[in-house]
Scaffold this active site. Structure first.
Site, PDB file in Angstrom:
ATOM      1  N   GLU A 466     -16.287  -6.101  17.664  1.00 19.79           N
ATOM      2  CA  GLU A 466     -15.256  -5.182  16.935  1.00 19.79           C
ATOM      3  C   GLU A 466     -14.910  -3.974  18.048  1.00 19.79           C
ATOM      4  OE1 GLU A 466     -16.794  -4.418  13.358  1.00 19.79           O
ATOM      5  OE2 GLU A 466     -16.692  -6.465  12.402  1.00 19.79           O
ATOM      6  N   GLU A 541     -18.567 -13.230  11.691  1.00 21.68           N
ATOM      7  CA  GLU A 541     -19.111 -12.305  10.841  1.00 21.68           C
ATOM      8  C   GLU A 541     -18.542 -12.701   9.414  1.00 21.68           C
ATOM      9  OE1 GLU A 541     -20.116  -8.597  12.656  1.00 21.68           O
ATOM     10  OE2 GLU A 541     -19.865  -7.531  10.618  1.00 21.68           O
TER      11      GLU A 541
END
Length: 871
Positions: A466, A541
């Site tokens: 991220e 995720e």
């Protein structure tokens, strides 16, 4: 005369082999014991040892991992030599004595004013470690290295007052050459300084030399660090053709003619070779030039190979003997597995020719109450709990792992995604990895891959998580470079990346990793696949469901504000954070899009720090889309006033910080292990203040139908439409007594569970996970403490104070209860039970044997004790 000359010639050759190349094979010695430890720099040091001052001396330590850039030249000088703590004659007898691995921050104390994102623990600051090493005279002429598996962070090392080097990234394992600074036959002193900056992490990073430390002794001609690589060429059930490369280095002033002889064996679970050799081969002799390195390679075959698989994790070991003049001068062991692993466009992940959906969990590196200090027993326990649930994969979020964790996954049959970092050039915190990225990312990426490329459990390398750069052209360039570094070190495994942007798959970055990772955005999987049909994907995720073990709030619905109270979150599992989804929603999407390969759930265990939604300023309580939720949260904030969140650990875990399963554990177990009879009822059935009120009952099961009974009366039978369904009885009115769920599969009784209204606390139940400790100073026994009624049933809301004590050759090193809001020190010998349970962790004492007696006391109840053995 000829015979005399021949004899003299042989003597000279022997002398050369013994005294130039070294007399014996390598030693790898653990030096964790008996270090001295001190806080802060001595007065007057100021910023002289800051990273910015030492950077030019540290960068050359990375030269072995810089192939695309320029090597660094170390400046002249001896930085820090004037500091008292580095001097070999400094008197450190007043410093604290301890053993490694060590995490100073876990000792606390907790402080409610500290950042909850990093566990409300003091992980920042400067610390020093010193150790005396006595080298025997026979080590003269050997090459001697210091291997540090992990030090948090900005490590600098001095030997006998001389600056050796270090490594800034706290998660990278690194090696330093001590040879120029050590004195054989004398006392030698190591001094290590760590400088852990504040505002450097989004989770609890720990502090200290928190992984193992080794002294490695070799001949001056030897195999390089992580210098052997075994890779598949062609693998079938009948024959595996493999290639093994060996990188050697020569630290002498003479060229060496070197041969490599390798024998391959099956390996047992302790890493030892077993049985007869299954392959034996030699490399052609090569010349290793003086002060240089070179790589040689050879192929070999293993007939009828035992393929490494998650259900049969068989490994091999290649023992390479380095020969000079017919004499063995080095021996290097390489563990590896033989297997075929592939991510495919249509069927997702394939292992040894069959589809294997990834049932993975993300795991941070802390070990709960033990902090970041690595312990192999604790790590194995975490993996064992995950495997019992049905997990088959681990994502090391968001950093390189401890070496022993990867070896455990090899042995226990887990797949692994190993991750580099949480940031690239743009940071998320002021002092995170972005500070180091430009100078160290190639070295850290190559180090990660080179270190673990022989491990069969490792199936992909994650470049990052991220990162803010992901939506920029610079991010595309970075992804391309990191992938190139990875492929250069290991062409057999794909790279990946964890992306949390719903639109990012349409950008160029998707083409610069091999298997694109989607963090959440499960509703967009179909769009990703349509827009990029030639790319391979996995759900890197997922879910981010939150709950507190044993907490249930009413009314039960999907409104976020109705699922939280007193800084706890409901275990009815009806709401996740805004970007997540409930487990069964992810299951449904992965069934719909099987090419996604599988998922890594956020997270397997609760972890220290990041207590979403109860982060530091509580303003995230207002981040609700529903206006009613926002209004209710505003009133909650107004009522709290200036009260700070006490939360010190996450709520994301499928199990709590102690390793006690939450209700969600049985959701995953029911779906991931459909052949194991499972049925689980929630909530508990102690609701004396809710008699006659609606109290919904949920059931997780691996069966296909369940009939629910209350006090012998059937409340109806419900059937699952999908394997991932939870079954719900929403209109149950509470009455004390017994709930019973009977699960069926294919019309036959499958499993059964009851929940009963308990009596008051009557005694303490103590259950050790093992009764014998090895007297090695690091073995652990995890002891579950439960408050039970007269019939031995755990009282589900008991929060009694417990007192712990131990006698004999063991110590209590930590206690916990899984309550994210409990700021009691983990070293405390007194603690409340949380929803009926607590945990005591015992550790053996080095070379002390005998009976260990653990005693637990609770006011008004009989004292309880158990006996274990240390041997």
């Amino acid at each position: 005369m000829k015979n005399i000359k021949l004899f003299i010639s042989l003597l000279l050759i022997g002398w050369q082999i013994n005294y130039v190349y070294g007399r014996s094979v390598r030693e790898r010695i653990n030096i964790n014991r008996d270090w001295r430890y001190q806080e802060n720099d001595p007065q007057g040091v100021d910023s002289a040892l800051h990273y910015t001052r030492l950077k030019s001396y540290l960068l050359p330590c990375a030269n072995d991992f810089i192939l695309f850039g320029k090597n660094h030249i170390r400046p002249k000088g001896n930085p820090g030599s004037e500091v008292a703590y580095v001097k070999p004659d400094f008197d450190d007898s007043n410093w604290r004595q301890l053993n490694l691995p060590h995490d100073w921050a876990i000792e606390g104390p907790f402080n409610i004013d500290y950042d909850g994102a990093t566990g409300k623990l003091p992980y920042w600051g400067i610390r020093w470690y010193r150790k005396t090493i006595d080298l025997p005279q026979e080590d003269e002429g050997k090459q001697i290295y210091l291997d540090i598996d992990g030090a948090m962070s900005y490590a600098s090392v001095w030997c006998n007052g001389n600056y050796v080097g270090g490594w800034p990234y706290g998660y990278t394992s690194f090696r330093l050459d001590l040879t120029p600074y050590l004195k054989a036959g004398q006392r030698n002193v190591l001094a290590i300084r760590l400088d852990n900056p504040n505002d450097a992490s989004r989770w609890y990073p720990g502090g200290g030399i928190y992984r193992n430390v080794w002294l490695v002794k070799t001949s001056p001609v030897h195999v390089s660090q992580w210098g052997a690589f075994v890779r598949n060429v062609n693998v079938t059930k009948e024959k595996a053709t493999m290639e093994m490369s060996v990188r050697m280095e020569n630290h002498t002033n003479k060229d060496a003619r070197v041969g490599v002889q390798t024998s391959v064996y099956l390996q047992d679970k302790n890493g030892m070779p077993v049985g007869k050799e299954v392959a034996d081969f030699r490399n052609e002799e090569i010349i290793v030039r003086k002060k240089s390195k070179i790589t040689t390679a050879a192929r070999f075959c293993v007939k009828n190979p035992q393929l490494w698989d998650i259900d049969a994790p068989d490994c091999y070991v290649a023992i390479s003997r380095i020969m000079v003049g017919g004499k063995e001068i080095d021996r290097y062991e390489t563990s590896f597995g033989i297997r075929n692993a592939e991510f495919t466009l249509e069927n997702g992940f394939m292992l040894n020719g069959r589809k294997v959906p990834i049932k993975g969990v993300c795991m941070h590196h802390d070990l709960g109450a033990l902090g970041a200090a690595f312990n192999i027993v604790a790590a194995e326990r975490q993996l064992r709990i995950m495997k019992e649930m049905g997990a088959n994969a681990i994502r090391t979020s968001h950093n390189p792992p401890a070496p022993e964790l990867v070896a455990l996954c090899d042995r226990m049959g887990f797949l692994m995604q190993l991750e580099l970092a949480d940031a690239w050039r743009k940071g998320k915190r002021k002092n995170d990895y972005s500070v180091l990225f430009d100078d160290w990312s190639e070295a850290d990426m190559r180090s990660l891959v080179r270190h673990y490329r022989n491990h069969p459990s490792v199936i992909m390398w994650s470049l990052g998580n991220e990162v803010p750069d992901q939506s920029t052209d610079t991010g595309v360039e970075i992804a391309h470079k990191l992938t190139a570094y990875s492929h250069d070190e290991d062409p057999t495994r794909p790279t990946s990346y964890g992306c949390n942007r719903g639109d990012i798959a349409y950008r160029e970055i998707v083409n610069h990793v091999d298997v694109f990772g989607q963090n959440y955005h499960q509703k967009l999987y179909g769009d990703f696949l349509k827009q990029n049909p030639t790319r391979r994907y996995h759900a890197s995720e997922t879910s981010s469901a939150t709950s507190s073990r044993g907490e249930y709030f009413f009314p039960v619905n999907t409104r976020a504000s109705d699922n939280r109270a007193n800084f706890q979150l409901s275990s009815y599992d009806m709401k996740t954070v805004g970007w997540g989804c409930m487990p069964e929603d992810e299951f449904a999407m992965l069934e719909k899009y099987p090419s996604m390969s599988g998922e890594f759930v956020w997270t397997g265990f609760d972890y220290l720090g990041e207590p979403t939604p109860y982060n530091e300023d509580l303003t995230n309580l207002l981040n609700f889309s529903d206006p009613k939720d926002r209004e209710k949260a505003k009133k909650e904030l107004d009522a709290l006033g200036k009260i700070k969140s006490p939360s010190r650990s996450s709520y994301f875990g499928i199990v709590d910080l102690c390793g006690f399963p939450k209700d969600r554990y049985y959701c995953y177990k029911s779906y991931w292990r459909p052949d194991v009879p499972t049925v689980h009822i929630l909530p508990h059935w102690n609701w004396e203040n809710r008699i006659g009120e609606i109290t919904p009952v949920y059931v997780y099961t691996s069966g296909d139908a369940v009939e629910l009974f209350l006090n012998g009366k059937s409340l109806g039978r419900k059937e699952k439409s999908h394997a991932y369904d939870r079954l719900k009885w929403m209109d149950v009115r509470y009455e004390p007594g017994t709930l019973k769920a009977v699960a069926y599969k294919n019309g036959e009784k499958w499993a059964e569970e009851t929940k009963e209204t308990t009596g008051k606390p009557a005694r303490i139940q103590v259950t050790p996970e093992k009764n014998t400790l090895k007297a090695d100073g690091s073995d652990l026994s995890f002891v579950r403490v439960a408050v039970v009624d007269a019939k031995g049933r755990m009282v589900p809301r008991a929060n009694n104070y417990l007192k712990f004590s131990v006698s004999g050759p063991a110590e209590i090193i930590a206690t916990d209860n899984g309550d994210a809001t409990d700021l009691t020190s983990f070293q405390s010998l007194e603690r409340k039970a949380y929803n009926g349970m607590a945990l005591v962790i015992l550790r053996s004492i080095y070379q002390k044997t005998g009976k260990v007696v653990l005693k637990i006391e609770m006011k008004g109840l009989p004292r309880q004790k158990i006996t274990l053995n240390a041997e």
